[in-house]
Design a protein around this motif. Structure first.
Motif, short mmCIF file in Angstrom:
data_model
loop_
_atom_site.label_atom_id
_atom_site.label_comp_id
_atom_site.label_asym_id
_atom_site.label_seq_id
_atom_site.Cartn_x
_atom_site.Cartn_y
_atom_site.Cartn_z
N HIS A 1 42.43 21.09 42.86
CA HIS A 1 43.18 22.17 42.23
C HIS A 1 44.42 22.56 43.01
CE1 HIS A 1 40.30 23.43 39.02
NE2 HIS A 1 39.51 22.68 39.75
N ASN B 1 44.53 27.07 35.54
CA ASN B 1 45.35 26.20 36.38
C ASN B 1 46.49 25.62 35.55
OD1 ASN B 1 46.37 24.18 38.06
ND2 ASN B 1 44.37 23.86 39.01
N PRO C 1 53.84 20.38 34.22
CA PRO C 1 53.86 20.44 32.76
C PRO C 1 54.61 21.63 32.20
CG PRO C 1 51.65 20.83 33.62
CD PRO C 1 52.49 20.47 34.78
N ARG C 2 54.93 22.62 33.05
CA ARG C 2 55.63 23.77 32.52
C ARG C 2 57.10 23.48 32.29
NH1 ARG C 2 53.19 27.53 37.14
NH2 ARG C 2 53.38 25.53 38.18
N ARG D 1 47.17 19.53 43.72
CA ARG D 1 47.97 19.16 42.57
C ARG D 1 49.11 20.15 42.33
NH1 ARG D 1 50.41 18.05 39.28
NH2 ARG D 1 50.26 16.87 37.37
N ASN D 2 48.84 21.43 42.55
CA ASN D 2 49.88 22.43 42.40
C ASN D 2 50.85 22.44 43.55
OD1 ASN D 2 49.62 24.49 40.01
ND2 ASN D 2 47.56 23.94 40.59
N THR E 1 47.38 33.62 34.50
CA THR E 1 47.34 33.15 35.88
C THR E 1 45.97 32.64 36.29
OG1 THR E 1 46.96 35.42 36.55
CG2 THR E 1 49.20 34.60 36.70
N SER E 2 44.93 32.96 35.48
CA SER E 2 43.59 32.51 35.86
C SER E 2 43.33 31.07 35.47
CB SER E 2 42.52 33.41 35.23
OG SER E 2 42.67 34.73 35.69
N HIS F 1 50.26 27.23 29.49
CA HIS F 1 51.48 27.97 29.18
C HIS F 1 51.94 27.74 27.75
CE1 HIS F 1 53.12 24.00 30.16
NE2 HIS F 1 54.11 24.33 29.36
N LYS G 1 65.68 19.30 28.61
CA LYS G 1 66.69 20.06 27.88
C LYS G 1 67.10 19.25 26.68
CE LYS G 1 69.29 21.06 31.33
NZ LYS G 1 70.32 21.54 32.22
N VAL H 1 48.53 23.19 35.87
CA VAL H 1 48.86 21.76 35.80
C VAL H 1 47.78 20.90 35.15
CG1 VAL H 1 50.35 21.90 37.81
CG2 VAL H 1 47.96 21.26 38.11
N PHE H 2 46.71 21.50 34.74
CA PHE H 2 45.68 20.73 34.04
C PHE H 2 45.58 21.21 32.60
CE2 PHE H 2 44.62 18.53 37.63
CZ PHE H 2 44.07 19.27 38.65
N ALA I 1 43.31 36.39 43.77
CA ALA I 1 42.05 35.80 44.16
C ALA I 1 41.36 36.64 45.21
CB ALA I 1 42.26 34.39 44.69
N GLN J 1 46.17 32.05 44.69
CA GLN J 1 46.43 32.23 43.28
C GLN J 1 45.15 32.50 42.49
OE1 GLN J 1 49.48 32.25 41.82
NE2 GLN J 1 50.24 32.15 43.90
N ASP J 2 45.32 33.10 41.32
CA ASP J 2 44.16 33.45 40.49
C ASP J 2 43.37 32.23 40.05
OD1 ASP J 2 45.51 36.34 38.67
OD2 ASP J 2 44.74 36.07 40.70
N TYR J 3 44.06 31.12 39.76
CA TYR J 3 43.32 30.00 39.20
C TYR J 3 42.34 29.41 40.23
CZ TYR J 3 46.54 26.87 41.64
OH TYR J 3 47.26 26.23 42.59
#
Lengths: 355, 301, 566
Positions: B217, C109, B296-297, B220-221, C106-107, C158, B301, C111-112, A3, B197-199
């Motif tokens: 944004h 988000n 969500p990632r 939440r992360n 990476t650009s 992802h 298992k 989690v959404f 960023a 971060q990029d997002y």
């Protein structure tokens, strides 16, 4: 790309500084870091002085009156000291029993003989620089002596823990496979038990059986054997990361041995992480030692630590004697703050990131 | 989880039965009744081979029967059950309040990162963290309890509400005050990591206002590592702050442990250690499950 | 203001504050260019040219330590964007001017869901309600070519491939029908076949919505395909700008000429690639442009023969299970002495794994690697040591292949010591100096650390390290892929010189088809772990036999075909 756009790099200088030289240069520019370094160095010098007896050698001597006031509070009342003095004075005037006492004629002779033997009884001081404790010991000197114990314990335990954590972490991260599985299982055992509980369990066994050694050795061992887990985690992650880097594969390609790759190639790239961890653990071990000594599980009773001072201070506060709390609390706070700030500055100097 | 539990049992066993060894001479100094000592030794099977002792210990763990305390002769299991209440009464509010406050302050500080407010608060945190917990307790107990009389200096009662409203507040405030600084620093670093971060750059490029970037944004992360951290702190809630309990005479688990260590009361210490280890493992499992809903990632298992 | 111009950049000067003591670093030194309506402008340059920084300045997306003087202006819609208050910028961002970035993973988000992120922009700028925004998001996903938009709208980033993620980014960017789309190297991180799809998508959207595109890239081939106007930047300055025809057919500035020329072409193969210095220094013209013939010959001796090589990775699954992932499936080839075998494929094709397995940096699952008759895979570690020095490898990432804590001297001496090359350290140091000279580096480099060198220089050091052992075979694993075009040319020339002088045999692994054709005698195409096609390099490009090979070849940006070397 991130960023914040990657920092454009200015052209390189003529000499070739390695990592540590570069880090030192950066540290020198950090005022906070340099001041902290100075404070820590001062404490270390003081510890050296205390350990060799040059400074505060007589901390145990009861130089002052009971609960002597600090010098800056010379005029304040000291009821306890007065009470003791009155009691002593009352003792000093015995009842005259010469008519029924068979030894009475001999008293005079004995007194004359006693007077010939000179006993230097130094008069107890009314005030001490930072006050006195219940037995009249110099609080300032106690604080200095206490720092020796706390710092010694903190440093040694942190060193042990770091060596242990680095060796185990390197093995797990580099070899992977069953070595990693076994060490992870080992790590999980130690981390499932809440940290303080683990320390207390070790302390209980140490206190009960004396099998951990004497003096300050038990507490050093306890702290080291329970505190290696954080370092292990980090170093293992670093080794995993670096083992997959191309320079390690290149080393493998030219035929470097496993030992060479682990210690000659990867370790220098990881040592700055270890150093910062060491520094952090010194801080947390000093804090832990103080608490343990307070509870009676730390240093033995004949030694003084900031923790034992605080134990005494707890009762003194109620009668208004606050200087031991202050001396122990303040000296510890100064050292720990300086060390914490130094750790932060070290980390920034060794691994600069865009803020 | 099972291998780890086995390992914990093994470790405690090695520590107390092997290194600790025969408690007779230890107890001799603390318990005057030789009959009692003989009983304890028999109960532990000290003269038996180690494997038998280990089996005895394992049985004890799974039947919840550790016999009796060496010092008070109270049943160990009863000790554990009765002491957990006061500990939780103090520690649960501490964790909740501390986490909420730490997150709020961390967001605020991260929002003004780099500026004097940020640096000032961080400096205060550093200094605050270097003063021993002991000093805080000694000083504030004296100040608020003794001098000002706002709270009782020590004590506990049978009634839950009385505890919560009268006896618990001072210890709770102390624990929160001390625990806030490290949590604040940590959560602040989580927020700052996310901001880079990029997002976040993408969100700004979309025209999202800075406050929304932070609260929606980034927050939440950042919740993910925050949740991990709370998970790590949870077992500590059950151990309790033994310092608080000792100073304020709260009959909780922490104080019990300290007493046990003082009196070399091995059964109590062993029991508490093993059960808290089991509790930690269960908590870790639950946190892992909760991850699925937060990140969500992560997939099952 | 001219009605045809959408945005005008005037005297843009950007500096970065590094620390309190040093002078701020000047990344952009006063540039001016225009973006007309309904057209594509390509902003071209190598790394460090300032192209990305200039584009980010338009939307005010620069880091906090950036300094822009008042004399710089960016004129849009009657205002100077550099002087706009933040609230106004926020209303322009995402609505009238949008951006897509290089790394889509990476650009976005994490989690959404994808739908939520697209809807956000619609609700923010178009005031849509949730229902409406989601419906529109589905339409947008369809427009950018995502199959099953009904389902995909609820996917997380992802769960999608790189190409799909980039399409999502594009959907977010065009959602509000912007007048300008800034695309910052959007295809650089994607495979060549996907790259073509994304480029086509952007071109279609541009003409359909009549929006302008500012396309930032280092790849002139791409520029030729999509741009209307070209702006060439170097070191913070604009060296040349004009229409795409002008730039490609009649470049004026030596730097532009050099950029166009030093990229390997598909139709010619000069003996040496022209480099920037050829144009900027000397007489401004490259020499040695006679063609070099490449290909296999009947009398070739083979130094390395690989038979039936297999490598399967086993991933842990569940508590005790393992999942087999075959990376290399039954690969066989022969490497002739003194020649180059090119190994081409996209990511995941297994080409890198082949190289690593031949070197025994991975353990092969089965197969043979015959070197002078001996099977390397069956040797013990001790026996292997004797052969280690004879096959060496140069990795892709110049920033990771040299130990940051070693001096160059230590890096070069280590292999010599391990293999007992040279009598003593003095002799080894002499040899190191000679090798440094051979790869074009100063003797002083011996005492320096890797961080003091550029990417291209570090690759040279890596080459020198290999040369210390006087190998017979050199595996180049994407060794020039991370380098700028001009530096790439220099390193390729160096590799060629070394092959000519020492008779080295190369296995050249890359995804870049033009480079592979230039340097290889034979080419092997891989896909999904298996060899698709293998032939002499000229043959493969003229007469591809397999479907996949044809697909690969058609994805190469053809922009250069229009150019003529000076």
């Amino acid at each position: 790309m991130s960023a914040v756009l990657t920092h454009p790099v200015p052209p390189p200088r003529q000499e070739s500084p390695g990592l540590w030289t570069l880090a030192w240069r950066r540290l020198k520019q950090d005022t906070v870091g340099m001041v902290s370094l100075g404070v820590v160095a001062f404490f270390l010098l003081m510890v050296a002085g205390v350990a060799t007896g040059i400074v505060a050698g007589d901390w145990n001597k009861e130089k002052g009156v009971s609960y002597a006031n600090p010098s800056f509070m010379a005029g304040a009342e000291n009821l306890e000291a007065k009470a003791l003095q009155q009691r002593d004075a009352a003792k000093a005037a015995p009842v005259d029993l010469s008519d029924i006492d068979p030894l009475a004629p001999r008293y005079k002779e004995w007194e004359e003989r006693a007077a010939k033997i000179s006993i230097t009884e130094t008069k107890r001081a009314e005030t001490l620089p930072l006050g006195g404790d219940k037995w009249g010991r110099d609080v300032l000197k106690k604080a200095m002596k206490g720092s020796e114990i706390s710092i010694l314990v903190g440093l040694t335990a942190a060193l042990f823990a770091t060596v242990l954590g680095v060796m185990l972490g390197a093995a797990a991260g580099y070899w992977g496979g069953w070595v990693n599985d076994f060490l992870e299982w080992f790590y999980n055992i130690f981390t499932s038990i809440p940290y303080i509980l683990l320390i207390l369990a070790f302390a209980a066994v140490a206190a009960a059986t004396g099998k951990f050694g004497k003096g300050i050795l038990p507490i050093i061992l306890i702290l080291a054997l329970t505190g290696w887990t954080g370092i292990y985690r980090l170093i293992r992650a670093e080794y995993i990361k670096h083992s997959n880097r191309e320079y390690v594969k290149a080393a493998q390609a030219i035929g470097a041995s496993n030992a060479s790759r682990m210690f000659v190639h990867i370790l220098p790239n990881v040592s700055h992480v270890a150093l910062v961890q060491l520094s952090q653990h010194v801080v947390s071990f000093i804090k832990a030692e103080v608490i343990l000594s307070f509870l009676g599980f730390g240093v033995p009773v004949d030694m003084v630590s900031w923790g034992t001072m605080l134990a005494e201070a707890q009762n003194e506060l109620v009668i208004g004697k606050w200087w031991q709390l202050f001396a122990a609390g303040a000296s510890m706070a100064i050292l720990v703050t300086a060390f914490s700030l130094l750790t932060d500055s070290l980390r920034d100097a060794l691994d600069p990131k865009i803020k | 989880m099972i291998p780890t539990l086995a390992g914990v049992i093994l470790l405690i066993f090695l520590l107390f039965n092997w290194v600790g060894g025969d408690p007779a001479h230890v107890l001799a100094g603390k318990i005057s009744n030789p009959e009692q000592i003989k009983n304890i030794r028999k109960q532990l099977g000290v003269d038996e081979p180690y494997l038998v002792q280990l089996w005895v210990f394992v049985k004890q763990v799974f039947t919840f029967d550790f016999g009796r305390s060496w010092s008070t002769n109270e049943e160990v299991s009863r000790i554990l059950l009765t002491r957990i209440g006061p500990t939780l009464t103090v520690m649960v509010p501490v964790l909740v309040i501390e986490t909420v406050l730490a997150v709020i302050f961390a967001v605020m500080v991260a929002y003004v990162r780099g500026r004097p407010t940020d640096r000032g608060i961080m400096a205060i945190c550093t200094v605050a963290m270097s003063i021993s917990f002991l000093v805080y307790i000694i000083f504030f107990q004296w100040l608020f309890g003794f001098i000002l009389g706002w709270f009782p200096v020590q004590g506990w009662s049978e009634s839950f509400t009385k505890n919560l409203l009268t006896y618990a507040p001072l210890p709770i405030m102390l624990a929160v005050a001390v625990g806030l600084a490290p949590s604040l620093r940590l959560y602040r670093s989580f927020f700052l990591d996310e901001i880079n971060q990029d997002y976040v750059r993408t969100a700004r490029a979309k025209g999202v206002p800075e406050k929304v970037v932070m609260m929606k944004h980034v927050m939440r992360n950042a919740l993910i590592p925050i949740l991990t951290n709370v998970g790590i702190l949870l077992p500590g809630v059950f151990v309790g702050s033994f310092l608080l309990e000792v100073f304020f005479s709260i009959p909780g688990l922490g104080r019990e442990i300290i007493t046990a260590v003082n009196r070399s009361d091995f059964p109590v210490i062993k029991a508490v250690t093993v059960y808290l280890a089991m509790l930690t493992m269960i908590i870790n499992l639950l946190v892992d499950v909760m991850y699925k809903f937060v990140d969500p990632r992560v997939s099952f298992k | 203001m001219n009605d045809n111009l959408l945005l005008q950049v005037r005297d843009l000067d950007i500096r970065f504050r590094i620390d309190r003591k040093s002078e701020p670093f000047q990344a952009v030194k006063g540039i001016s260019f225009d973006i007309p309506t309904n057209s594509t402008v390509a902003l071209v340059g190598e790394s460090g040219s300032g192209k990305t920084v200039s584009a980010m300045a338009i939307l005010g997306l620069l880091p906090e330590n950036s300094i822009i003087p008042a004399s710089s202006r960016i004129l849009y819609g009657g205002r100077d964007l550099l002087k706009c208050p933040m609230s106004e910028m926020q209303s322009i961002r995402g609505k009238e001017i949008s951006v897509i970035f290089q790394e889509p993973m990476t650009s976005l988000n994490p989690v959404f869901t994808v739908g939520e992120q697209i809807a956000e922009v619609l609700r923010l700028h178009m005031g849509m309600g949730i229902r409406q925004a989601f419906d529109r998001a589905k339409e947008l996903l369809a427009e950018v070519g995502i199959p099953n938009p009904q389902l995909r709208v609820n996917s997380y980033p992802h769960e999608m491939s790189g190409g799909q993620q980039q399409r999502v980014m594009i959907a977010m960017a065009i959602a509000c029908e912007p007048k300008l789309l800034i695309a910052d190297e959007p295809t650089t991180a994607l495979d060549v076949t996907i790259q073509k799809q994304i480029l086509d998508l952007i071109a279609n959207l541009q003409s359909k919505h009549h929006m302008s595109v500012l396309f930032i890239t280092h790849d002139l081939g791409v520029v030729g395909e999509i741009a209307d106007h070209v702006v060439v930047m170097q070191n913070g300055l604009i060296q040349e700008q004009g229409s795409v025809r002008q730039i490609f057919e009649a470049p004026q500035h030596p730097y532009t000429k050099a950029l166009l020329a030093c990229r390997p072409r598909l139709d010619r193969r000069p003996k040496r690639l022209p480099v920037i210095d050829d144009y900027l220094k000397g007489d401004g013209r490259p020499h040695h442009l006679e063609e070099r013939h490449r290909g296999s010959a009947p009398g070739d001796q083979f130094i390395l023969e690989v038979k039936g090589l297999n490598k399967t990775f086993f991933l842990k699954e569940g508590l005790f299970g393992k999942r087999a992932v075959p990376a290399v499936k039954d690969v066989s080839f022969k490497l002739p002495k003194g020649k180059t075998l090119g190994l081409v494929g996209e990511s995941g094709s297994g080409k890198t794994t082949v190289g690593l397995t031949v070197m025994r940096l991975h353990d092969a699952t089965s197969g043979e690697v015959l070197f002078e008759g001996r099977n390397l895979l069956s040797l013990t570690d001790k026996e292997m040591m004797a052969y280690r020095r004879r096959i060496q490898i140069i990795f892709q990432n110049p920033y990771a292949s040299l130990n940051p804590r070693f001096t160059i001297g230590q890096i070069l001496m280590e292999p010599m010591r391990i293999h007992s090359i040279g009598k003593d350290d003095r002799e080894r140091t002499e040899m190191a100096f000679q090798l440094l000279a051979k790869v074009g580096l100063a003797e002083q480099s011996f005492y320096k650390y890797p961080h003091e060198f550029s990417g291209g220089q570090r690759q040279r050091i890596a080459i020198a390290r290999c040369l210390t052992m006087k190998p017979d075979v050199l595996i180049c694993d994407e060794s020039v892929s991370a380098l700028d075009v001009s530096v790439q040319a220099q390193v390729l020339n160096l590799l060629q010189d070394l092959q000519d002088e020492f008779g080295l045999s190369y296995i050249f692994i890359s995804h870049d088809l033009a480079v592979v054709k230039y340097i290889s005698d034979m080419v092997m195409v891989m896909n999904d772990g298996a060899i698709v096609e293998m032939a002499d390099s000229d043959q493969i490009y003229l007469n591809p036999q397999q479907e996949y090979t044809r697909k690969l070849l058609s994805s190469i940006p053809r922009g250069l075909e229009k150019a003529e070397a000076a």
